[in-house]
Write a protein that holds these residues in place. Sequence first.
Motif, PDB file in Angstrom:
ATOM      1  N   UNK A  32     -10.860 -14.409   5.138  1.00 41.30           N
ATOM      2  CA  UNK A  32     -11.216 -13.034   4.646  1.00 41.30           C
ATOM      3  C   UNK A  32     -11.212 -11.857   5.660  1.00 41.30           C
ATOM      4  N   UNK A  33     -11.238 -10.738   5.106  1.00 41.01           N
ATOM      5  CA  UNK A  33     -10.935  -9.553   6.020  1.00 41.01           C
ATOM      6  C   UNK A  33     -11.878  -8.552   5.742  1.00 41.01           C
ATOM      7  N   UNK A  34     -12.450  -7.804   6.980  1.00 41.76           N
ATOM      8  CA  UNK A  34     -13.205  -6.628   6.537  1.00 41.76           C
ATOM      9  C   UNK A  34     -12.304  -5.553   7.232  1.00 41.76           C
ATOM     10  N   UNK A  35     -12.099  -4.338   6.613  1.00 41.42           N
ATOM     11  CA  UNK A  35     -11.429  -3.368   6.814  1.00 41.42           C
ATOM     12  C   UNK A  35     -12.323  -1.897   6.966  1.00 41.42           C
ATOM     13  N   UNK A  36     -11.895  -1.356   8.200  1.00 34.78           N
ATOM     14  CA  UNK A  36     -12.492  -0.201   8.399  1.00 34.78           C
ATOM     15  C   UNK A  36     -11.395   1.007   8.617  1.00 34.78           C
ATOM     16  N   UNK A  37     -11.580   2.280   8.092  1.00 33.70           N
ATOM     17  CA  UNK A  37     -10.710   3.380   7.958  1.00 33.70           C
ATOM     18  C   UNK A  37     -11.288   4.521   8.413  1.00 33.70           C
ATOM     19  N   UNK A  38     -10.604   5.646   8.469  1.00 37.54           N
ATOM     20  CA  UNK A  38     -10.943   6.730   8.575  1.00 37.54           C
ATOM     21  C   UNK A  38     -10.834   7.766   7.193  1.00 37.54           C
ATOM     22  N   UNK A  39     -11.335   8.798   7.578  1.00 43.58           N
ATOM     23  CA  UNK A  39     -11.261   9.589   6.254  1.00 43.58           C
ATOM     24  C   UNK A  39      -9.844  10.280   6.221  1.00 43.58           C
ATOM     25  N   UNK A  40      -8.957  10.258   7.310  1.00 46.14           N
ATOM     26  CA  UNK A  40      -7.442  10.472   7.090  1.00 46.14           C
ATOM     27  C   UNK A  40      -6.753   9.761   6.205  1.00 46.14           C
ATOM     28  N   UNK A  41      -7.379   8.622   5.615  1.00 50.43           N
ATOM     29  CA  UNK A  41      -6.813   7.605   4.605  1.00 50.43           C
ATOM     30  C   UNK A  41      -7.058   8.278   3.400  1.00 50.43           C
ATOM     31  N   UNK A  42      -8.302   8.233   2.978  1.00 45.19           N
ATOM     32  CA  UNK A  42      -8.964   8.724   1.690  1.00 45.19           C
ATOM     33  C   UNK A  42      -8.835  10.095   1.444  1.00 45.19           C
ATOM     34  N   UNK A  43      -8.765  10.986   2.307  1.00 42.15           N
ATOM     35  CA  UNK A  43      -8.778  12.594   2.286  1.00 42.15           C
ATOM     36  C   UNK A  43      -7.196  13.025   2.282  1.00 42.15           C
ATOM     37  N   UNK A  44      -6.098  12.082   2.483  1.00 43.97           N
ATOM     38  CA  UNK A  44      -4.945  12.450   2.365  1.00 43.97           C
ATOM     39  C   UNK A  44      -4.251  13.036   1.220  1.00 43.97           C
ATOM     40  N   UNK A  45      -3.861  14.031   1.275  1.00 39.77           N
ATOM     41  CA  UNK A  45      -3.378  14.907   0.012  1.00 39.77           C
ATOM     42  C   UNK A  45      -2.057  14.701  -0.219  1.00 39.77           C
ATOM     43  N   UNK A  46      -1.564  14.453  -1.640  1.00 38.82           N
ATOM     44  CA  UNK A  46      -0.036  14.388  -1.940  1.00 38.82           C
ATOM     45  C   UNK A  46      -0.068  14.108  -3.204  1.00 38.82           C
ATOM     46  N   UNK A  47       0.625  13.190  -3.878  1.00 42.74           N
ATOM     47  CA  UNK A  47       0.907  12.857  -5.318  1.00 42.74           C
ATOM     48  C   UNK A  47       1.729  13.783  -5.984  1.00 42.74           C
ATOM     49  N   UNK A  48       1.965  13.797  -7.093  1.00 44.10           N
ATOM     50  CA  UNK A  48       2.768  14.813  -7.988  1.00 44.10           C
ATOM     51  C   UNK A  48       2.439  16.136  -7.684  1.00 44.10           C
ATOM     52  N   UNK A  49       1.487  16.743  -7.455  1.00 42.97           N
ATOM     53  CA  UNK A  49       1.136  17.975  -7.176  1.00 42.97           C
ATOM     54  C   UNK A  49       1.047  18.423  -5.557  1.00 42.97           C
ATOM     55  N   UNK A  50       1.185  17.625  -4.950  1.00 41.39           N
ATOM     56  CA  UNK A  50       0.766  17.696  -3.468  1.00 41.39           C
ATOM     57  C   UNK A  50      -0.693  17.906  -2.893  1.00 41.39           C
ATOM     58  N   UNK A  51      -1.533  18.011  -3.734  1.00 42.12           N
ATOM     59  CA  UNK A  51      -2.843  18.568  -3.468  1.00 42.12           C
ATOM     60  C   UNK A  51      -3.979  17.609  -3.882  1.00 42.12           C
ATOM     61  N   UNK A  52      -3.571  16.313  -4.160  1.00 41.97           N
ATOM     62  CA  UNK A  52      -4.611  15.372  -4.601  1.00 41.97           C
ATOM     63  C   UNK A  52      -4.955  14.325  -3.801  1.00 41.97           C
ATOM     64  N   UNK A  53      -6.233  14.173  -3.431  1.00 42.62           N
ATOM     65  CA  UNK A  53      -6.560  13.245  -2.410  1.00 42.62           C
ATOM     66  C   UNK A  53      -6.228  11.849  -2.836  1.00 42.62           C
ATOM     67  N   UNK A  54      -6.010  10.974  -1.752  1.00 40.15           N
ATOM     68  CA  UNK A  54      -5.558   9.474  -2.030  1.00 40.15           C
ATOM     69  C   UNK A  54      -6.844   8.715  -2.630  1.00 40.15           C
ATOM     70  N   UNK A  55      -8.048   8.937  -2.081  1.00 42.18           N
ATOM     71  CA  UNK A  55      -9.166   8.508  -2.440  1.00 42.18           C
ATOM     72  C   UNK A  55      -9.380   6.921  -2.225  1.00 42.18           C
ATOM     73  N   UNK A  56     -10.635   6.706  -2.521  1.00 41.80           N
ATOM     74  CA  UNK A  56     -10.900   5.246  -2.147  1.00 41.80           C
ATOM     75  C   UNK A  56     -10.514   4.482  -3.277  1.00 41.80           C
ATOM     76  N   UNK A  57     -10.346   4.905  -4.483  1.00 37.69           N
ATOM     77  CA  UNK A  57      -9.862   4.048  -5.455  1.00 37.69           C
ATOM     78  C   UNK A  57      -8.431   3.405  -5.337  1.00 37.69           C
ATOM     79  N   UNK A  58      -7.689   4.356  -4.768  1.00 37.19           N
ATOM     80  CA  UNK A  58      -6.314   4.004  -4.647  1.00 37.19           C
ATOM     81  C   UNK A  58      -6.187   2.984  -3.508  1.00 37.19           C
ATOM     82  N   UNK A  59      -7.030   3.222  -2.380  1.00 37.13           N
ATOM     83  CA  UNK A  59      -7.100   2.552  -1.131  1.00 37.13           C
ATOM     84  C   UNK A  59      -7.548   1.040  -1.738  1.00 37.13           C
ATOM     85  N   UNK A  60      -8.455   0.949  -2.448  1.00 41.29           N
ATOM     86  CA  UNK A  60      -8.877  -0.590  -3.054  1.00 41.29           C
ATOM     87  C   UNK A  60      -7.719  -1.169  -3.910  1.00 41.29           C
ATOM     88  N   UNK A  61      -7.201   0.019  -4.845  1.00 40.09           N
ATOM     89  CA  UNK A  61      -5.994  -0.868  -5.582  1.00 40.09           C
ATOM     90  C   UNK A  61      -4.817  -1.345  -4.420  1.00 40.09           C
TER      91      UNK A  61
END
Length: 587
Positions: free
Chosen positions: A490-519
């Motif tokens: 089993x693994x414990x994962x630590x990360x900075x807000x540079x992961x969850x607050x990364x903006x991109x996607x179809x419009x280029x301004x949507x945050x990656x978010x915790x939900x996408x990280x979990x997925x």
Amino acid sequence: MTAADVRDSDPGDGRVFSTPSAARAMAWSAGAPERPASALPALAADREHAAPDWSEVVEHFREGLVVCDAQGVVRHVSPVAERLLPEVTPGELLVAANLAGLTADGEFTHRDRRLRVRRVPLSAARCCWYVEDVTESVTRADALLAERARSAFLAVVGEKLGNPLHPDRAAAAVVRLAVPTLAEVAVLVLAPRSGRARWWRAARSDDDAPVVDSGILPAVDLPAAITEGLDGGEPHTLDWLAEQAAEAGWLPGLTAAEACVRVVPLPGRDAPAGVLLVARRVERWYDEADVDLARAFAARAGAALTTALLYRDQAEVADTLQASLVPVEPAEATGVQWGTAYRPAQAGLRIGGDFYGSHRLADGGSVFFLGDVSGKGVEAAVFTGQLRQCLQALHRVESQPGRLLKLLNDALLETSQAQGQGRFATMVLGVVRAHREGGLTLTLAGGGHLPPLVLRGSGEVEPVPLSGMLVGVVPDPRIGEVTVRLEPGETCLLYSDGVTEARGGRRGNEQFGTERLVHAVTGCQRMPAPALAERVEQVTCDWLAHGDHDDIAVLALRATGPGGRTARHLHAVPDASGAAEARETRS
């Protein structure tokens, strides 16, 4: 009046009135009708009142005159011509003077003077040579052309040496530019560093471009002339210089007897940046003008080298400081497999405001941490360095995560107040200890940072309920603390807000978010810690699509099996359906 006026005054009957005496004038005008003796007084009176004395006029001409008859016999030599051409004798053939320059119009050198001659035909097949001393005007013109050539050469040198910011490239450019204008062989020796001196040499070749090579000499083996030049002197014993250059092997194709050598120092900040040795064959001896040009060249070369050396020193300092600020890989710990990923916001700097690391404890456990300081770039990296140094000192006196984080908070407050900066940080700090039967116990303290994720062996991803206040803001912050048990694999994962607050996607301004990280990490429970950290970084960068982003840091702790072995895995990424869903989400 010029010599041309004499030519124009020829009456066409054989008389040229520029004789020093009446008898010589009569000799020039042979064949003219004789006048009766009774007419001579009247003629003399007419001449006294009607015409000037041409002999006196000719004496003041700038040009000398040599008049020859049809047989080439010299009939008259003016005073200026007598001074310039003493070999020419009236009454003798002109060719007897053996002056090669008196064969056609042009210039020639005679008795260290530059003479310009011009032949003008006269009546009765006679001719007149006009001779002018142009030594001074030619010298002035040559000096002007030489000065223009020197100025153009130095302008090119300044342009070529304005670009290299690396000492090696600047040194090679210096010797290349010195050949062939200054020398057939040019050698540049930089001031010794750590007991060794680098040298570069350019030698003239049959091709247009000189051949450049380089080498290294121990400082104690440098020729004495080079050492004197590095001390700021300019050696003047020329034979001695040539012998030393030849003994050092710096004069390809030349012996000491064939070479003329000069050495000039290259000015630096406090001491010469180096020494330039120039050599060419003795047929082209270095006169004072050549030495002055070499000194002017050395001044420009010294400025370029000083700039390049200063840039190198600053780059070395920057690299050293930068290396000290880059996150350090966690130290090995019993039962733990570490995985890290780091991408600063400014890739060119290689440093940023995110940090992670670990320190071993005396009881066999380890203190580990991941955090993010306010700001970006160099200032944020310097603050992370201060924070890491504080942690390195404080973990020796306190290993309980909550209390250690409060001590760190007090230290950061004191530092911020002393420097007048309102810096703060978010952070997860924990202590990990391994169990004998396998697995890990993590005690985590939160300082306003995003809660970690735990990847269970079943494939489930659990967020750790960890909270707390920012570090370095208030004197007595509320610090959250929680204990997590990890089974082998089993693994414990630590990360900075540079992961969850990364903006991109179809419009280029949507945050990656915790939900996408979990997925993105669901189904990755069998993935080794390094691969998991790399996967988180990769999916984040894919979401960004090369856009601007904050600092990204990931730290993964995976519990190994009994004896420290990591369970073998067959699946490193989610299955096809999960991967397809992830791609659809990113799009």
